[in-house]
Motif scaffolding. Structure first.
Motif, short mmCIF file in Angstrom:
data_model
loop_
_atom_site.label_atom_id
_atom_site.label_comp_id
_atom_site.label_asym_id
_atom_site.label_seq_id
_atom_site.Cartn_x
_atom_site.Cartn_y
_atom_site.Cartn_z
N GLU A 46 0.83 -1.20 0.00
CA GLU A 46 0.00 0.00 0.00
C GLU A 46 0.86 1.25 0.00
OE1 GLU A 46 -0.35 -2.59 2.02
OE2 GLU A 46 -2.19 -3.44 1.18
N GLU A 49 2.34 1.85 -3.48
CA GLU A 49 1.40 2.48 -4.41
C GLU A 49 1.25 3.97 -4.12
OE1 GLU A 49 -3.30 1.97 -5.50
OE2 GLU A 49 -2.10 0.15 -5.25
N LYS A 50 1.15 4.32 -2.85
CA LYS A 50 1.04 5.73 -2.49
C LYS A 50 2.29 6.51 -2.90
CE LYS A 50 -2.18 5.08 1.37
NZ LYS A 50 -2.36 5.14 2.84
N CYS A 52 4.24 5.87 -5.42
CA CYS A 52 4.19 6.06 -6.87
C CYS A 52 3.22 7.18 -7.24
CB CYS A 52 3.77 4.76 -7.55
SG CYS A 52 5.00 3.44 -7.49
N THR A 71 4.59 -5.84 -8.20
CA THR A 71 5.18 -4.51 -8.19
C THR A 71 4.64 -3.69 -9.35
OG1 THR A 71 7.19 -5.53 -7.29
CG2 THR A 71 7.37 -3.26 -8.08
N HIS A 73 1.76 -4.01 -10.69
CA HIS A 73 0.36 -3.68 -10.40
C HIS A 73 0.26 -2.42 -9.56
CE1 HIS A 73 -3.90 -4.67 -10.04
NE2 HIS A 73 -3.82 -4.36 -8.77
N ARG A 74 1.14 -2.28 -8.58
CA ARG A 74 1.12 -1.08 -7.74
C ARG A 74 1.53 0.15 -8.54
NH1 ARG A 74 -2.02 -2.03 -3.39
NH2 ARG A 74 -1.70 -4.19 -2.72
N GLN A 77 -1.05 1.79 -11.17
CA GLN A 77 -2.15 2.58 -10.63
C GLN A 77 -1.82 4.07 -10.69
OE1 GLN A 77 -4.77 0.64 -10.11
NE2 GLN A 77 -3.41 -1.13 -10.34
N ALA A 78 -0.52 4.38 -10.69
CA ALA A 78 -0.09 5.79 -10.71
C ALA A 78 0.09 6.33 -12.12
CB ALA A 78 1.21 5.93 -9.92
N ARG A 139 -9.60 0.40 -10.58
CA ARG A 139 -8.28 -0.22 -10.52
C ARG A 139 -7.84 -0.57 -11.94
NH1 ARG A 139 -5.44 0.47 -6.19
NH2 ARG A 139 -4.32 -1.49 -6.49
#
Length: 299
Positions: A46, A49-50, A52, A71, A73-74, A77-78, A139
Motif C-alpha cells: 500500500e 502504491e502511495k 508512486c 510490483t 500492479h502497484r 495505478q499511478a 483499478r
C-alpha cells in the motif's frame, strides 16, 4: 522531484529475493540516461502504491518498477492514463506483463533499454485494463484478471497461515479441488449476453498469468481489445487434465473452453473475489474495459 527525474519502485522480496543484489546495477544502468534517479521508499504494498502516486503528482519524468507483476500492479495505478513514461525491470517470479509486452527478460538489459528510451524520448503505447468495482472504485491491471477456480485458490491461499511459500498454494489447490463446483456467471461482452455455468474465467490484456501459463494465448496488449477465456462445467478429473495445457495455450482447443474478444466485459458471480496481476482486486461483479495506449512503456 522534477520532470527530468526517474523514480524507481523496487521490491527486494520479488522473485523470493533472487535479485536482492541487483538493484545497484539497475540504478547505475538507469543513470546512463543522464537523468537523476531517485529510489522510492515504501515498507508495504500500500505504501509503495502511495509513493508512486505521490511521485507522479510531483511531476516526475518516468517511473520504473523493479520486481514482478505485483510490483507492476502497484506502479501502474499511478501512471495509467498519464503522460509519464513507465519502465519495467523484470525481477519477479512471474513477470507476465513484461513477457507479454516485449520487455527484455534480463533485468540489466531491461534497465539499459529504459535508459536509452528516456534519453531519446522514445516510448511505446500499450493497453491496460480498467476495472470498475461494484462500489465505483477504479483499478488497473496489465496482464490477466482471474475470476474462476484460480481466483478461488488464491483467496484460499491468502487465508492460510501454514505452510509458507509455494507449498501453501499447492495445498490450497488440493483443498479447493475437493470442493470444486460450477457457478452461474453473468457475462456481458460489448452489450451482448454470454452468461454461462462453469469453473474457469480469465480476462486478458496479455497472454499469460502465474509465471507463463498461457491462459489467453492470443491476447495482444496493443490491439485495443481484451481476450476472455471461459470453461464450462468440469469435473475434478477434467479440470486437472486441462490445467497442464495452460502452459502451451492448447486448452483453448478443448470443446468445453470458449474464447471471446471485447472492449468491455461485465462479469458477475456469487462468492468470487477476482485477482489481477496476481493481486487481490475485488469481489464480483466488475466492469472491465480495455483502455488503448493507457501506458507509455519505456523499453
Amino acid at each position: 522531484m522534477t520532470s527530468d527525474d526517474i523514480a524507481v519502485l523496487a521490491n527486494p522480496r520479488a522473485g523470493r529475493g533472487r535479485h536482492r543484489g541487483l538493484l545497484p546495477g539497475v540504478l547505475e544502468r538507469l543513470g546512463a540516461s543522464g537523468r537523476t534517479v531517485r529510489l522510492l521508499s515504501a515498507d508495504s504494498a500500500e505504501a509503495a502504491e502511495k509513493a508512486c502516486l505521490r511521485a507522479v503528482a510531483e511531476g516526475i519524468g518516468a517511473l520504473v518498477a523493479v520486481g514482478g507483476d505485483g510490483t507492476l500492479h502497484r506502479a501502474v495505478q499511478a501512471v495509467a492514463g498519464t503522460r509519464v513514461g513507465f519502465g519495467l525491470v523484470p525481477a519477479g517470479t512471474g513477470n507476465d506483463f513484461a513477457a507479454g509486452t516485449g520487455v527484455p527478460a534480463d533485468p540489466l538489459t531491461a534497465a539499459s533499454a529504459i535508459a536509452e528510451a528516456v534519453r531519446t524520448g522514445r516510448s511505446t503505447p500499450v493497453d491496460l485494463a480498467r476495472v470498475t468495482t461494484a462500489r465505483g472504485d477504479v483499478r488497473w491491471f496489465g496482464a490477466v484478471l482471474a475470476a474462476g477456480f484460480d481466483a478461488v485458490v488464491n483467496e484460499r491461499a491468502n487465508r492460510m497461515r501454514w505452510p509458507r511459500g509455494p507449498r501453501r498454494y499447492d495445498l490450497a489447490i488440493v483443498l479447493e479441488m475437493a470442493r470444486l463446483r460450477s457457478r452461474r456467471y453473468s457475462l456481458v461482452l460489448d452489450g451482448v449476453d454470454h452468461g454461462f455455468t462453469g469453473v474457469l474465467v480469465a480476462v486478458g490484456n496479455c497472454r499469460s498469468y502465474g509465471g507463463g501459463m498461457l491462459i489467453c494465448p492470443d491476447a495482444d496488449p496493443t490491439d485495443g481489445l481484451l481476450d476472455v477465456v471461459v470453461a464450462a462445467s468440469l469435473g475434478r478429473g477434467a479440470l486437472a487434465r486441462l490445467k497442464p495445457r495452460l502452459r502451451r495455450g492448447t486448452h483453448v482447443s478443448d470443446p468445453r473452453v470458449t474464447s471471446y474478444r471485447a472492449r468491455e466485459v461485465r462479469i458477475g458471480a456469487p462468492e468470487i473475489v477476482a485477482y489481477a496481476d496476481g493481486e487481490r482486486l475485488a469481489a464480483l461483479p466488475l466492469v472491465v474495459s480495455c483502455e488503448p495506449g493507457a501506458v507509455r512503456l519505456l523499453r
